[in-house]
Design a protein around this motif. Structure first.
Motif, short mmCIF file in Angstrom:
data_model
loop_
_atom_site.label_atom_id
_atom_site.label_comp_id
_atom_site.label_asym_id
_atom_site.label_seq_id
_atom_site.Cartn_x
_atom_site.Cartn_y
_atom_site.Cartn_z
N TRP A 92 0.83 -1.20 0.00
CA TRP A 92 0.00 0.00 0.00
C TRP A 92 0.87 1.26 0.00
N ILE A 93 1.92 1.25 0.81
CA ILE A 93 2.82 2.41 0.86
C ILE A 93 3.46 2.66 -0.49
N ALA A 94 3.90 1.58 -1.14
CA ALA A 94 4.52 1.71 -2.46
C ALA A 94 3.52 2.24 -3.48
N LEU A 95 2.30 1.78 -3.42
CA LEU A 95 1.27 2.23 -4.37
C LEU A 95 0.96 3.71 -4.18
N ILE A 96 0.81 4.13 -2.92
CA ILE A 96 0.50 5.54 -2.65
C ILE A 96 1.68 6.42 -3.05
N ALA A 97 2.89 5.95 -2.78
CA ALA A 97 4.09 6.71 -3.16
C ALA A 97 4.15 6.90 -4.68
N GLN A 98 3.84 5.85 -5.42
CA GLN A 98 3.83 5.94 -6.88
C GLN A 98 2.70 6.85 -7.37
N LEU A 99 1.57 6.79 -6.68
CA LEU A 99 0.45 7.66 -7.04
C LEU A 99 0.86 9.12 -6.90
N LYS A 100 1.49 9.46 -5.78
CA LYS A 100 1.94 10.83 -5.55
C LYS A 100 2.97 11.25 -6.60
N LYS A 101 3.81 10.31 -7.00
CA LYS A 101 4.87 10.59 -7.97
C LYS A 101 4.29 10.94 -9.35
N HIS A 102 3.20 10.28 -9.73
CA HIS A 102 2.65 10.44 -11.09
C HIS A 102 1.40 11.34 -11.14
N MET A 103 1.07 11.99 -10.05
CA MET A 103 -0.15 12.80 -10.01
C MET A 103 -0.20 13.87 -11.09
N SER A 104 0.95 14.42 -11.42
CA SER A 104 1.00 15.50 -12.41
C SER A 104 0.55 15.04 -13.79
N LYS A 105 0.50 13.73 -14.02
CA LYS A 105 0.12 13.19 -15.33
C LYS A 105 -1.40 13.11 -15.51
N GLY A 106 -2.14 13.33 -14.43
CA GLY A 106 -3.60 13.34 -14.53
C GLY A 106 -4.23 12.00 -14.22
N ILE A 107 -5.52 12.03 -13.88
CA ILE A 107 -6.21 10.83 -13.40
C ILE A 107 -6.38 9.76 -14.48
N SER A 108 -6.39 10.17 -15.74
CA SER A 108 -6.63 9.21 -16.83
C SER A 108 -5.35 8.62 -17.41
N SER A 109 -4.20 9.04 -16.90
CA SER A 109 -2.94 8.54 -17.46
C SER A 109 -2.80 7.04 -17.21
N PRO A 110 -2.13 6.34 -18.11
CA PRO A 110 -1.94 4.88 -17.94
C PRO A 110 -1.26 4.52 -16.63
N GLU A 111 -0.27 5.34 -16.22
CA GLU A 111 0.45 5.05 -14.98
C GLU A 111 -0.50 5.10 -13.78
N ILE A 112 -1.32 6.15 -13.73
CA ILE A 112 -2.25 6.30 -12.61
C ILE A 112 -3.31 5.21 -12.63
N GLN A 113 -3.83 4.92 -13.78
CA GLN A 113 -4.90 3.92 -13.87
C GLN A 113 -4.39 2.51 -13.54
N ARG A 114 -3.14 2.21 -13.85
CA ARG A 114 -2.57 0.92 -13.45
C ARG A 114 -2.48 0.82 -11.93
N LEU A 115 -2.09 1.93 -11.29
CA LEU A 115 -2.00 1.95 -9.84
C LEU A 115 -3.38 1.81 -9.20
N ILE A 116 -4.36 2.52 -9.76
CA ILE A 116 -5.72 2.45 -9.23
C ILE A 116 -6.29 1.05 -9.40
N LYS A 117 -6.00 0.43 -10.51
CA LYS A 117 -6.45 -0.94 -10.75
C LYS A 117 -5.92 -1.88 -9.67
N ARG A 118 -4.63 -1.74 -9.35
CA ARG A 118 -4.05 -2.60 -8.32
C ARG A 118 -4.64 -2.29 -6.95
N MET A 119 -4.90 -1.02 -6.67
CA MET A 119 -5.52 -0.64 -5.40
C MET A 119 -6.92 -1.23 -5.28
N TYR A 120 -7.65 -1.20 -6.38
CA TYR A 120 -8.99 -1.79 -6.40
C TYR A 120 -8.91 -3.29 -6.14
N GLU A 121 -7.94 -3.96 -6.78
CA GLU A 121 -7.77 -5.40 -6.58
C GLU A 121 -7.43 -5.71 -5.12
#
Length: 249
Positions: free
Chosen positions: A164-193
């Motif tokens: 969870w810490i790694a996922l949130i850290a990556q989320l914070k790192k890629h926030m500037s790319k926007g909610i629809s970016s592939p990087e963010i959506q991959r992270l959200i998918k894993r969080m949902y799982e």
């Protein structure tokens, strides 16, 4: 009778330590050679073994000296007191261990560390423990209280928390790319799982946790590690985007 060097060979205890024991009158040699070298017999070796054993279970040298010198020493009371001391020390070390894990995890989460902020959080956590437990008991039913143990904890290093810490850290790192970016959506998918893996269909529980998480005051009452509102709002928007997209597939 054996020499001090032979004692060190048999026991692994240094000559310096043996001399110190002699100096503080903890373990006197049985005698000395004509050249002034210390000699030890079976009695002294046995006492040395007793000293080393008592050291391993946490007694100090002065305590050991008094214990072994007193034929009427109350061993039951002495050992019981030592057990009480070790138990308290274990609890103290456990708190320090949790703090260290928390500091390491905070660096992983934020890329830096604020010692003054962490100290404040620790003090707040310890001071309001009863209040926090009361708040959680009022908010969550018995079944949900069991699920609380599955929530990530900044002061732990179990695999679930670290992911969870790694996922949130990556989320914070890629926030500037926007909610629809592939990087963010991959992270959200894993969080949902992970949410499904950890909590299944307990939607009411998840909603309660999220309601608390979004409120700084409620998060403090629950003892949750604070996450800034910008990150939480971004996560919520990205999560909704993911669910909408998932629903349209």
């Amino acid at each position: 009778m054996i020499s001090i060097k032979e004692v060190t060979k048999q026991t692994g205890i240094t000559v310096r330590t043996m001399r110190y024991y002699d100096q503080i009158d903890l373990l006197r040699p049985a005698g000395k050679t004509e050249g002034g070298h210390r000699l030890y017999g079976e009695k002294e070796i046995k006492k040395l073994q007793e000293i080393q054993f008592l050291k391993t279970i946490g007694f100090g040298l002065q305590e050991i000296k008094e214990m072994l010198a007193d034929e009427n020493h109350d061993w039951f009371a002495g050992l019981k007191n030592q057990l009480d001391y070790i138990s308290k020390e274990k609890e103290r070390l456990g708190q320090i261990e949790g703090t260290l894990r928390g500091l390491i995890n905070e660096i992983m989460l934020n890329g830096n560390i604020d010692l003054s902020n962490m100290q404040k959080l620790i003090q707040l956590y310890q001071q309001n423990m009863d209040k926090r437990e009361g708040y959680l008991n009022q908010t969550f039913n018995e079944e949900e209280s069991k699920l609380l143990q599955s929530l990530p904890n900044i002061n732990r290093e179990d695999p679930e928390t670290l992911e969870w810490i790694a996922l949130i850290a990556q989320l914070k790192k890629h926030m500037s790319k926007g909610i629809s970016s592939p990087e963010i959506q991959r992270l959200i998918k894993r969080m949902y799982e992970k949410e499904q893996e950890d909590f299944g269909d307990n939607k009411e529980f998840i909603e309660k946790v999220w309601e608390i998480r979004k409120s700084p005051q409620k998060s403090e009452s629950a003892g949750f590690y604070p996450i800034d509102s910008e990150t939480l709002n971004f996560f919520e928007e990205a999560y909704e985007f993911y669910l909408n997209k998932k629903g349209n597939l």
